[in-house]
Design a protein around this motif. Structure first.
Motif, PDB file in Angstrom:
ATOM      1  N   GLU A   1       0.861  -1.313   0.106  1.00 56.14           N
ATOM      2  CA  GLU A   1       0.136  -0.086  -0.027  1.00 56.14           C
ATOM      3  C   GLU A   1       1.023   1.179   0.086  1.00 56.14           C
ATOM      4  O   GLU A   1       0.647   2.419  -0.903  1.00 56.14           O
TER       5      GLU A   1
ATOM      6  N   ARG B   1       0.585   4.389  -3.184  1.00 57.70           N
ATOM      7  CA  ARG B   1       0.622   5.748  -2.726  1.00 57.70           C
ATOM      8  C   ARG B   1       1.662   6.248  -3.134  1.00 57.70           C
ATOM      9  O   ARG B   1       1.469   7.867  -3.980  1.00 57.70           O
TER      10      ARG B   1
ATOM     11  N   GLY C   1      -3.903  -3.066  -4.911  1.00 57.24           N
ATOM     12  CA  GLY C   1      -3.239  -2.633  -4.022  1.00 57.24           C
ATOM     13  C   GLY C   1      -3.777  -1.121  -3.647  1.00 57.24           C
ATOM     14  O   GLY C   1      -4.148  -0.326  -2.520  1.00 57.24           O
TER      15      GLY C   1
ATOM     16  N   LEU D   1      -7.211  -1.359  -1.866  1.00 57.44           N
ATOM     17  CA  LEU D   1      -6.336  -1.681  -0.303  1.00 57.44           C
ATOM     18  C   LEU D   1      -6.507  -0.377  -0.047  1.00 57.44           C
ATOM     19  O   LEU D   1      -6.149   0.255   1.124  1.00 57.44           O
ATOM     20  N   ASN D   2      -5.345   0.185  -0.805  1.00 57.00           N
ATOM     21  CA  ASN D   2      -5.041   1.547   0.207  1.00 57.00           C
ATOM     22  C   ASN D   2      -6.064   2.622   0.348  1.00 57.00           C
ATOM     23  O   ASN D   2      -6.233   2.861   1.343  1.00 57.00           O
TER      24      ASN D   2
ATOM     25  N   MET E   1      -0.224  -8.613   1.127  1.00 57.62           N
ATOM     26  CA  MET E   1      -0.694  -7.260   1.762  1.00 57.62           C
ATOM     27  C   MET E   1       0.005  -7.644   2.982  1.00 57.62           C
ATOM     28  O   MET E   1      -0.298  -8.294   3.819  1.00 57.62           O
TER      29      MET E   1
END
Length: 572
Positions: A80, A84, A145, A148-149, A228
């Motif tokens: 993540e 980001r 990802g 999830l972020n 993750m």
């Protein structure tokens, strides 16, 4: 950075002020980074932006396409965080961590990573497309990802919501759960883990708590991969959420528990019924959860498609069609034994046949088959079920596993009294299964007269069809693997180069290796005199048995798998 990048590109005569204005307007409508917008509009190339930033800020540039990163280094920065900040860790020397990033002026990213890892951060510049490809290569699916972020941001913004847990109905509609923006972020996070596993074709999900991290891994084609690392503070909330979905006791954290999650899942406009078998075990830092994904669509019930060599398949079918005796399938956990047994049952399942199975657990529901789930806590084990089956007028009995003398004894007696018995054992190859039964306490004359056939099996990863290419292998390596001198001259070995389809692993799907030992009169005589597994193997080979290694070499020569996979799973 956006305005500054535009000014630098104008100064370098790579774009005009008018093109910058168009790109900024495009950015306002479509969002995204300015550099990406300029590339989409065709005003500048990715590598030109990278070179400019490298010169401007005195930071080296790198082409990530040809760069391999050690797994230990990748683990230093969670997925993540990489998504980001658009960064990829490259190497660690002493207390310095080198990272590739699209924006070398992002001090917030560098400070965050420095705080997170405890290392000094040294940046290098890479293009945005290279960074995205590298994240996908080293971490897995980028879309997961990014999703999830978003969930992580929600969790950070609302800690109370992170701890909110709600019960579901008997069947959870995964498609609607995936879209549920109003629900608590913890629920969205667990749903993301489950649905991501389905998308990637995983067989197992591992949720593992450690002292300083919470790790989620997926087993894809038999190999575990990190996907993750949710914040450690969510450990109890995630565990409780999964246990509620599995109908387990969330207050009991000291004992192992087993449960099940039923899932309805919409994919490509089709509704799929999925089944997760859930197991929890208390560890030093919390409960570890493993979820086995039981996807009916992946269950192959056609014996001709399992991967048997024709000679082995003929022997196997001949013995399961006999009216009585025992057929044993052996191999380690996760080698496809259940699939082989279910295929056998499916082949034998007719209206005239009474089939009864004792399983722990019942993995798939088969129409027309009487399946019984074992429950040790109330005394319903394999031995008890087998005794009951013999009073139910069965033709065929399937025993999930022969674990002890009592079960083995009843199974052997059933095979000798007019029933076909199918079962599994944990042994390394077919000949050693005979020794295993004798070690359990079964008399040699009972083993010799009851066992019809033993099939040992393994699963190897299949080469990805999208990136398959020939591989030069030294002749000596082929000879050492077990090929004859004549075969070496005509054998071509293949490998998967790695592509988006196989997530750059070179493998997609799995194939079975089979060693089928049919018990004939010669082998029965050897068993009666207490012959060793080596003597039994020698005689079986004389009778034409194909070993696991030979089965693997055949599949290497036909381009189905790699030599490396066969050497990993079999011995000469």
């Amino acid at each position: 950075m956006s305005a500054r990048l535009g000014e630098i590109l104008i100064k370098e005569n790579l774009i005009t002020a008018d093109q910058l204005k168009q790109a900024i307007e495009y950015q306002k409508k479509n969002s995204g980074r300015l550099g990406t917008c300029l590339m989409k509009l065709g005003f500048v190339r990715d590598d030109e932006i990278t070179q400019v930033l490298s010169r401007q800020y005195g930071v080296p540039s790198i082409n990530l396409k040809y760069y391999e990163v050690e797994p230990a280094v990748i683990k230093l920065i969670p997925q993540e965080t990489a998504v980001r900040y658009q960064v990829v860790p490259l190497s660690r020397v002493g207390a310095t961590l080198t990272i590739a990033m699209t924006d070398p002026t992002n001090v917030f990213a560098m400070d965050d990573i420095k705080f997170m890892t405890g290392f000094n951060v040294e940046p290098v510049v890479a293009s945005e497309s290279d960074i995205n490809d590298a994240i996908q290569k080293f971490y897995g699916d980028v879309s997961s990802g990014e999703e999830l972020n978003k969930v992580m941001k929600d969790l950070t913004a609302d800690d109370d919501a992170a701890l909110e847990i709600s019960a579901e109905e008997d069947e959870i509609d995964a498609a609607s759960l995936e879209r549920a923006a109003e629900e608590a972020p913890i629920i969205k996070l667990v749903n993301l883990i489950l649905t991501d596993a389905v998308k990637r074709g995983a067989s197992d999900i591992h949720v593992e708590p450690y002292e300083k991290e919470l790790r989620v891994r997926l087993r894809i084609d038999g190999i575990l991969q990190n996907v993750m690392s949710p914040p450690l503070k969510l450990k109890d909330a995630i565990t409780s959420r999964i246990k509620i979905m599995s109908k387990l006791d969330i207050s009991e954290k000291r004992l192992p528990q087993d449960g099940r999650i039923m899932l309805k899942y919409m994919r490509d406009g089709k509704k799929k019924d999925l089944d997760f078998r859930v197991s929890t075990v208390p560890t030093l830092f919390g409960e570890k959860i493993v979820m086995r994904l039981l996807d009916k669509e992946n269950l192959r019930l056609d014996m001709t498609k399992l991967g048997f060599e024709q000679k082995s398949l003929t022997m196997f079918e001949r013995q399961i069609l006999r009216p009585y005796g025992m057929v044993l399938v052996t191999g380690p956990t996760g080698s496809g034994k259940t699939n082989t047994l279910y295929s056998s049952v499916s082949r034998l399942n007719t209206p005239e046949t009474n089939i009864m199975t004792a399983e722990d657990p019942v993995e798939f529901q088969l129409a027309g088959v009487n399946q019984v789930q074992m429950k040790d806590q109330i005394g319903l084990n394999f031995a008890t079920a087998l005794r009951a089956f013999l009073r139910q007028d069965p033709n065929i009995i399937l025993v999930g596993e022969i674990r002890d003398f009592e079960t083995a004894e009843i199974a052997v007696k059933a095979a000798l009294t007019g029933h076909l018995v199918l079962s599994t054992l944990h042994t390394n190859d077919a000949p050693s299964t005979i020794s295993r039964l004798m070690n359990m306490g079964i008399e040699p004359f009972l083993v010799a007269t009851s066992v019809n056939l033993i099939c040992a099996q393994r699963l190897v990863r299949r080469i990805c069809a999208g990136c398959k290419e020939p591989l030069e292998v030294p002749e000596q390596a082929l000879l050492d693997a077990g090929y004859t001198a004549e075969e070496v001259k005509t054998t071509t070995v293949y490998q998967g180069k790695g592509c988006a389809t196989c997530n750059n692993t070179g493998y997609k799907g799995r194939a079975g290796l089979y060693e089928v030992m049919e018990i004939n009169d010669e082998l029965r005589e050897l068993i009666l005199v207490g012959a060793s597994a080596i003597e039994l193997k020698k005689k079986a080979l004389e009778n034409g048995m194909i070993t696991l290694r030979r089965s693997g070499l055949t599949k290497v020569a036909s381009g189905q798998t790699t030599l490396e996979e066969v050497l990993r799973e079999t011995v000469l």
